[in-house]
Design a protein around this motif. Sequence first.
Motif, short mmCIF file in Angstrom:
data_model
loop_
_atom_site.label_atom_id
_atom_site.label_comp_id
_atom_site.label_asym_id
_atom_site.label_seq_id
_atom_site.Cartn_x
_atom_site.Cartn_y
_atom_site.Cartn_z
N PHE A 1 14.92 40.57 52.28
CA PHE A 1 14.13 40.93 53.46
C PHE A 1 12.72 41.34 53.07
O PHE A 1 11.74 40.99 53.73
N TYR A 2 12.62 42.07 51.97
CA TYR A 2 11.30 42.50 51.50
C TYR A 2 10.42 41.26 51.24
O TYR A 2 9.27 41.22 51.66
N CYS A 3 10.98 40.26 50.58
CA CYS A 3 10.23 39.02 50.32
C CYS A 3 9.91 38.29 51.63
O CYS A 3 8.78 37.86 51.85
N ASN A 4 10.93 38.18 52.50
CA ASN A 4 10.73 37.53 53.79
C ASN A 4 9.56 38.17 54.53
O ASN A 4 8.71 37.49 55.09
N GLN A 5 9.53 39.49 54.51
CA GLN A 5 8.51 40.21 55.25
C GLN A 5 7.11 39.88 54.71
O GLN A 5 6.12 39.99 55.41
N ARG A 6 7.05 39.47 53.46
CA ARG A 6 5.74 39.11 52.90
C ARG A 6 5.45 37.62 53.07
O ARG A 6 4.54 37.08 52.47
N GLY A 7 6.31 36.95 53.84
CA GLY A 7 6.04 35.54 54.14
C GLY A 7 6.76 34.57 53.23
O GLY A 7 6.49 33.37 53.26
N ILE A 8 7.66 35.09 52.39
CA ILE A 8 8.38 34.23 51.44
C ILE A 8 9.77 33.93 52.01
O ILE A 8 10.54 34.86 52.27
N ASP A 9 10.09 32.66 52.21
CA ASP A 9 11.40 32.36 52.81
C ASP A 9 12.53 32.63 51.82
O ASP A 9 12.29 32.84 50.63
N THR A 10 13.74 32.61 52.33
CA THR A 10 14.88 33.07 51.53
C THR A 10 15.10 32.24 50.28
O THR A 10 15.33 32.78 49.20
#
Lengths: 250, 482
Positions: free
Chosen positions: B433-442
């Motif tokens: 989720f932390y990565c997702n929140q920065r615009g990085i998909d799963t």
Amino acid sequence: MLKIENLHASVDDKSILKGINLEIKAGEVHAIMGPNGSGKSTLASVVAGKEEYEVTKGSIIFNGEDIEDLAAEERAHKGIFLSFQYPVEIPGVSVTNFMKTAINETRKAKGLEEMPAKDMLKLIREKSELLEIDRKFLSRSLNEGFSGGEKKRNEIFQMAMLEPQLAILDETDSGLDIDALRIVANGVNKLKSKDNAVLVITHYQRLLDYIVPDFVHVLYNGRIVKSGGKELAHELEEKGYDWIKEEVNA
Amino acid sequence: MSKYTEDDLREELKTKEYEYGFYTDIESDTFPVGLNEDIVRAISLKKGEPEWMTNWRLQAFKSWKEMMEPEWANVSYVKPDFQAISYYSAPNSKPKYDSLDEVDPELLATFAKLGISLDEQKKLSGVAMDVVVDSVSVATTFKKTLGEKGIIFCSISEAIKEHPELVKKYIGSVVPQKDNFYAALNSAVFSDGSFCYIPKGVRCPMELSTYFRINQAGTGQFERTLVIADEGSYVSYLEGCTAPSRDENQLHAAVVELIALDNAEIKYSTVQNWYPGNAEGKGGVYNFVTKRGLCEKNAKISWTQVETGSAITWKYPSCILKGDNSVGEFYSIAVTNNYQQADTGTKMIHLGKNTKSTIISKGISAGRSQNSYRGLVKISPNADNARNFSQCDSLLMGNECGAHTFPYIEAKNKTAKIEHEATTSKIGEDQIFYCNQRGIDTEKAIALIVNGFSKDVLNKLPMEFAVEAQKLLEISLEGSVG
Ligand SMILES: Nc1ncnc2c1ncn2[C@@H]1O[C@H](COP(=O)(O)OP(=O)(O)OP(=O)(O)O)[C@@H](O)[C@H]1O
Ligand SMILES: [Mg+2]
């Protein structure tokens, strides 16, 4: 910019947000205060699109678009940023590499080319100076072994790099020493413009001396139970939450 | 032409009219299936080997017949039918190309899929290539530069003919013919492979690199590699594999022997990407490899491997630290996804005084795969002040995969210092989720986290290989999250 209407959200069938209404316009600074466990971080996570939380009722409109069906990364691409209350460690991934990936993924989503290395380095230099971050720090593994204050400063560094439209800062002030608080707050203020907005979640008036809010809201038991101007924060600092709880329960 | 039978073969062997081989009128000359003494002889004769080599193979075959397939590894599979395999297959063109333009376009396409066309490789500064297509070398570049330094880099078949004294002295000296079931089989039937000799005091000016692939359905691949670094020399050797998708199981049983004489250093890096089978666990390569190096005084051998492919991997690159002050290193990333099974690790055998070894193993399991680290650190009575440091980390994705560690330690000298660390972690939803929140998909987030986890090992790979390895990690874990 952001319009939250009658938002209900729950996790594992436990209802946490129970009808939130909040409107944030471009150029504004809003603050949310409220007792522990009242749902502040949950609200932030729901807006950012954390899948664990289920929206059971209501809507979140961002720039005129209902974002309920958008994945977290798509919301990020649209300009929503969350500075985490508890930033997560990613061993072996440097701050620089993480930011490079974040920026290029966002650019890719917008149909843009990767940012040239030269520009990336320039941006990193600029933003690390803004937040007075030693550049050696940027080659360390993300949040691994960072002190509490370092983690928070790093969150704002990321915000500076990504230049979001809406920045939600969840207790960014906790863990910061007095000098760091000033540096971080200055950073946020320098990034402010009439086109973006900030939502600060905090327990203390102190931060609001630096980042001056246009509106202050009190979140209690999953609802916004009181809103006012910046003087409301002073009042809370003085009197605590009991009088509000009494008002609500009356 | 009617089907070639074993009887025909026997007939041919008798009349010795095999000089230019069987199947000369069909596109790909492939031996009939099955294994017996005649086949072993035929392989040797077909390759124009001297008698000592033929006998060496026959000896190996004799031992193999008496041996059993090992069953101690933490893998389960249907055992190959060794009589249903064809033991020789050569590419359908003349043996050597003068230029890369003449190389089979299909091979070039395979490289392109991996993002490493020969053209690209050629341009990469200082990389010499000895491409092994389906058992026979077809292209060798940069040979001249190497030749000027006295470095020999050629196919093992060529070495047997051109440098018999070296081959005779060293082949089987580190991995004896009857070392284990697969090594014995390889010794009997090895088709081709690479040979490398670095003369005294010479530092090999470029990374030596070999690409393998399995070309023909139903053809087992038995590569044999021999690298000799003479006193005070240095060489970095890269080996990368890829196999095009196919349905049936294929056996791959290679043997690699490294000899580092006094003060020499060998760095051996592998990126292994054999076909792992499909998402249902059907097909895929069986990879049963024996890799071992011998260190004389002050010598050093480093094994670095990135293992992403194969349905089953059974592989323990090892070091025999015979000379005093010698150093052995093993850096490994093993990725398993879907139904893949890997049992891999190393053996560090400390014989000399002040010998040192380092083991860093990173296992990543996803899907329903099983990933085992198996390692032995052995300190013999004479190995005063031997040191070992081992670190085995496992990363799990999902709840259906398994990670296992089997570290064995045998210390027979009181001055030994052995340290072992192990961790197991899971990719957390919070990290994603932390990565997702920065615009990085799963998918990308997982690649990032996995690369971070593997960094200590990726850093040990030569530059161009590291980039390719990162790509491979991403490809191998595609679709591993729902
Ligand atoms: N994933 C979850 N599972 C179960 N309960 C949860 C989960 N997330 C939040 N909660 C509960 O929801 C309530 C609100 O939590 P939240 O973190 O939003 O509070 P907060 O206002 O941010 O508190 P604080 O000021 O302490 O940070 C708490 O009672 C918390 O335990
Ligand atoms: Mg909170």
